[in-house]
Scaffold this motif. Structure first.
Motif, mmCIF file in Angstrom:
data_model
loop_
_atom_site.group_PDB
_atom_site.id
_atom_site.type_symbol
_atom_site.label_atom_id
_atom_site.label_comp_id
_atom_site.label_asym_id
_atom_site.label_seq_id
_atom_site.Cartn_x
_atom_site.Cartn_y
_atom_site.Cartn_z
ATOM 1 N N SER A 101 0.865 -1.180 0.000
ATOM 2 C CA SER A 101 0.000 0.000 0.000
ATOM 3 C C SER A 101 0.898 1.226 0.000
ATOM 4 O O SER A 101 1.741 1.373 0.892
ATOM 5 C CB SER A 101 -0.901 0.024 1.236
ATOM 6 O OG SER A 101 -1.750 -1.096 1.272
ATOM 7 N N ARG A 116 5.574 3.388 2.160
ATOM 8 C CA ARG A 116 4.746 2.221 1.834
ATOM 9 C C ARG A 116 4.558 1.325 3.045
ATOM 10 O O ARG A 116 5.393 1.280 3.940
ATOM 11 C CB ARG A 116 5.404 1.394 0.719
ATOM 12 C CG ARG A 116 5.532 2.094 -0.620
ATOM 13 C CD ARG A 116 6.571 1.420 -1.504
ATOM 14 N NE ARG A 116 7.915 1.553 -0.956
ATOM 15 C CZ ARG A 116 8.929 0.760 -1.249
ATOM 16 N NH1 ARG A 116 8.760 -0.245 -2.090
ATOM 17 N NH2 ARG A 116 10.125 0.962 -0.714
ATOM 18 N N GLU A 143 2.960 -0.209 -6.149
ATOM 19 C CA GLU A 143 2.092 -1.164 -5.468
ATOM 20 C C GLU A 143 2.193 -2.561 -6.089
ATOM 21 O O GLU A 143 1.871 -3.552 -5.444
ATOM 22 C CB GLU A 143 0.640 -0.680 -5.507
ATOM 23 C CG GLU A 143 0.413 0.539 -4.624
ATOM 24 C CD GLU A 143 -1.047 0.938 -4.522
ATOM 25 O OE1 GLU A 143 -1.822 0.601 -5.448
ATOM 26 O OE2 GLU A 143 -1.402 1.600 -3.529
#
Length: 245
Positions: free
Chosen positions: A106, A136, A165
């Motif tokens: 993410s 992240r 991602e």
């Protein structure tokens, strides 16, 4: 659970520890995969000729390590193996994938920021100058493993959120023609802040592994500065030490 389990009653090693070691090895080597149910403690105790408290102690030791979880109405279930990362110039994404951990990412931040004194010194850029910041959350099997914060010099490569991602930062750097050559790395530990604890599903004040790394390309240029935190229940660094002659 189709496992060859046995204990040596003549060994000085405690019986619960012998059983725990065999179960842990089966998890680490993928014989017991995530989601597998261990079955009834009474049945396992009868099968091995052990007392129920001995079996319960073995299982609890693996629950404490984060390898098993007790679920009400379901039983004792394998969570996943702990990631052991060798100390070499590799990315967390690659290490998780190699361990069969199915990494997901993410992206929390992907923007330009002014370089702090710390970041400027690490990357060899002017303090206050623009650098790219990427933050992240890396997970495996739906469980957060690490919070990653990276700084890169501007103009190095295009950092698309979708690509970040989908794959690892080092893979994107290599695809852009950057040859990663060496790194300077520091490993430590500290207590989790309230924000970090919530992000990593730990208790506030729980111990976290920390890592700071400056990575250099084959020309000696600093191409990335990372400052990361890891859950020690899910992650560890592995060292190989040699005698210097």
């Amino acid at each position: 659970m189709q496992l060859e389990l046995s204990v040596d009653r003549g060994s000085p090693v405690p019986l619960y520890f012998q059983l725990a070691q065999q179960l842990e090895s089966a998890i680490e080597h993928g014989t017991l995969t995530p989601g597998t149910l261990l079955g009834n403690e009474i049945e396992l105790a009868a099968r091995l000729g052990l007392s129920r408290p001995t079996v319960r102690q073995a299982i609890q030791s693996l629950v404490d390590k984060g390898l098993l979880v007790r679920r009400r109405g379901v039983g004792t279930q394998v969570v996943h193996s702990k990631v052991k990362r060798p100390l070499e110039l590799s990315s967390l994404y690659d290490d998780l994938e190699s361990a069969g951990q199915r990494p997901t990412t993410s992206v929390l931040v992907n923007t330009m920021v002014a370089a702090s004194a710390e970041v400027a010194a690490a990357l060899g850029v002017a303090e206050g100058g623009e650098v790219h910041r990427v933050e992240r959350l890396r997970s495996a099997h739906g469980e957060p493993i690490a919070h990653l914060c990276n700084y890169l010099p501007t103009g190095l490569l295009d950092l698309d959120t979708g690509q970040l991602e989908a794959t690892g930062l080092y893979r994107l750097m290599r695809a852009a023609g950057i040859t990663l050559h060496s790194a300077r790395q520091t490993i430590g530990a500290r207590a989790a802040t309230a924000v970090e604890a919530e992000r990593l599903r730990e208790q506030a004040g729980a111990p976290l592994l920390t890592m700071q790394r400056v990575t250099f390309d084959d020309t000696g240029r600093a191409v990335e500065y990372g400052t990361h935190t890891y859950r020690p229940s899910r992650y560890s660094f592995e060292f190989q030490l040699l005698v210097r002659n």
